[in-house]
Design an enzyme around this catalytic site. Sequence first.
Site, PDB file in Angstrom:
ATOM      1  CG  ASN A  46      -1.874  -1.149   1.232  1.00  0.00           C
ATOM      2  OD1 ASN A  46      -2.369  -1.553   0.187  1.00  0.00           O
ATOM      3  ND2 ASN A  46      -2.140  -1.698   2.413  1.00  0.00           N
ATOM      4  CG  HIS A 134     -10.937  -1.045   7.013  1.00  0.00           C
ATOM      5  ND1 HIS A 134     -10.427  -1.135   8.288  1.00  0.00           N
ATOM      6  CD2 HIS A 134     -10.071  -1.695   6.213  1.00  0.00           C
ATOM      7  CE1 HIS A 134      -9.284  -1.811   8.258  1.00  0.00           C
ATOM      8  NE2 HIS A 134      -9.050  -2.159   7.007  1.00  0.00           N
ATOM      9  CD  GLU A 179     -13.517   2.185   3.309  1.00  0.00           C
ATOM     10  OE1 GLU A 179     -12.802   1.882   2.346  1.00  0.00           O
ATOM     11  OE2 GLU A 179     -13.640   1.492   4.326  1.00  0.00           O
ATOM     12  CB  SER A 183      -9.601  -1.083   1.668  1.00  0.00           C
ATOM     13  OG  SER A 183     -10.671  -1.786   2.244  1.00  0.00           O
ATOM     14  CG  ASP A 225     -11.525   4.637   6.392  1.00  0.00           C
ATOM     15  OD1 ASP A 225     -10.460   5.007   5.860  1.00  0.00           O
ATOM     16  OD2 ASP A 225     -11.627   3.583   7.045  1.00  0.00           O
ATOM     17  CG  HIS A 228      -6.962   2.313   0.577  1.00  0.00           C
ATOM     18  ND1 HIS A 228      -5.783   1.622   0.453  1.00  0.00           N
ATOM     19  CD2 HIS A 228      -7.689   1.658   1.511  1.00  0.00           C
ATOM     20  CE1 HIS A 228      -5.807   0.577   1.270  1.00  0.00           C
ATOM     21  NE2 HIS A 228      -6.946   0.581   1.911  1.00  0.00           N
ATOM     22  CE  LYS A 257      -4.002   0.591   4.478  1.00  0.00           C
ATOM     23  NZ  LYS A 257      -5.255   0.512   5.199  1.00  0.00           N
TER      24      LYS A 257
HETATM   25  C1  PLP Z   1      -5.874   0.120   6.318  1.00  0.00           C
HETATM   26  C2  PLP Z   1      -7.198   0.718   6.604  1.00  0.00           C
HETATM   27  C3  PLP Z   1      -7.551   1.139   7.882  1.00  0.00           C
HETATM   28  C4  PLP Z   1      -6.676   0.887   9.071  1.00  0.00           C
HETATM   29  O1  PLP Z   1      -5.531   1.666   9.044  1.00  0.00           O
HETATM   30  P1  PLP Z   1      -4.197   1.146   9.764  1.00  0.00           P
HETATM   31  O2  PLP Z   1      -3.410   2.379  10.002  1.00  0.00           O
HETATM   32  O3  PLP Z   1      -3.559   0.184   8.847  1.00  0.00           O
HETATM   33  O4  PLP Z   1      -4.643   0.496  11.048  1.00  0.00           O
HETATM   34  C5  PLP Z   1      -8.769   1.758   8.050  1.00  0.00           C
HETATM   35  N1  PLP Z   1      -9.608   1.943   7.024  1.00  0.00           N
HETATM   36  C6  PLP Z   1      -9.310   1.526   5.779  1.00  0.00           C
HETATM   37  C7  PLP Z   1     -10.269   1.776   4.681  1.00  0.00           C
HETATM   38  C8  PLP Z   1      -8.095   0.894   5.543  1.00  0.00           C
HETATM   39  O5  PLP Z   1      -7.818   0.453   4.320  1.00  0.00           O
END
Ligand code: PLP
Length: 412
Positions: A46, A134, A179, A183, A225, A228, A257
């Site tokens: 990522n 997520h 989002e 993801s 969220d 990504h 990421k």
């Molecule tokens: C990876 C991810 C998270 C969690 O983030 P981390 O910092 O890896 O714990 C939350 N939401 C989405 C959409 C993600 O892809």
Amino acid sequence: MSFRHLAVDLEKRRSAHLLRQRTTVSASQGALINVNNKYYLNFASNDYLGLSQDIRVLQSYADGLSEFGASSSASSVVSGYSIEHEKLESALCTALNKPAAMLFSSGFAANHALCHALSPENLPAHIVCDKYMHASFIQGAVDSSAILKRFKHNDMAHAQRCIENLPPDLLGNSLVATEGVFSMDGDCGKIASLSELISHTASASLTANTSTANTSQQKPWLMIDDAHAFGVMGKNGFGSLDTPIDNIDVLMGTFGKAVGTSGAFIVGSKTLIDYMVNNAKHYVYSTAISAAIAKATSQALVLIKEGKERESLHNNIRLFKHLCEARGLTLMASESAIQGLVLGSPDAAIKMSERLADLGLWVPAIRTPTVPKNTDRLRITLSALHQNKDIEALVDALSMTIPAYSQTLTQA
Ligand SMILES: *Cc1c(COP(=O)(O)O)cnc(C)c1O
């Protein structure tokens, strides 16, 4: 045997081809990873911009280490909050045009904490969110007292029904969430539509109920969220809040990421952030990310804004999609770094992933329950670190191997 369910669960997973196993990466250089003394082109990272290896980010990390040591050594509310944390929060506020920000050690903790903050035990919130949110957000909502309703993925007619069904007197205790970039599918959330639905529902409720004192009190919040999208999308690369869409009230992003470091953040109103600094157990009772990480992250934000790596990434995405189209490979609809190739069964996904590994390509199989049943797939992530020849090699290998594994293609 004690706790027998542990072994029972593992056996069930193994027989359904759903056992998760870890692989040890012994080196990572550019787009290559080394596993068991063999090098693979990595299409599973990522680190979309390659910033985790950028010399300027690494130098800032090293400077931070020499100034502050390797650990923050305490919670942010004790003595773990340094000037580097403060600078990073302030850079996030400026980039995202929000009054307040706070840092978490992971996006998982940030989402979980947010749901708890908005839905304390004595005051359950209503949360309406996309079905594909997520696991960290869904788990946060489930573990809080919130009343959770999920709308079908990106289905705005369903979202509208869910939002219109919110109790009018509790609109001000409701959260609508999606989002920036999903993801597993790589497609974008319909932020502008949700924002409109929220405004429309809030003003309809205001007209119906004139006794309500003020609009803002009775409006659901919109939460994004942006795990990504941050670093990848938006005018300056800062994701969903970086395009002039109004009405995003809360945004979560991770540094793990595209930013290339680790940790996460939430931006929002000063009241929300102050409340969470006081009440979020994930924050109060957890060691702050190190000052060195905060410093490296601030440097990464500068590079994201400059945009050179982002341009390479988007060139790579275009090239990959173009080559796949020319070979008749059908990808899931996505303009992001996440590209999905659906195979339709866990077994096929695993086997094709293994075949690609034989050819020196690291492409993970993503299986149910992480994705819906019968959409087991390869999840290809592209990065600014890939060269044209890497992407050409991938597409060659995909088109060569897919006939043996794809059920969807042979049926079509
Ligand atoms: C990876 C991810 C998270 C969690 O983030 P981390 O910092 O890896 O714990 C939350 N939401 C989405 C959409 C993600 O892809």
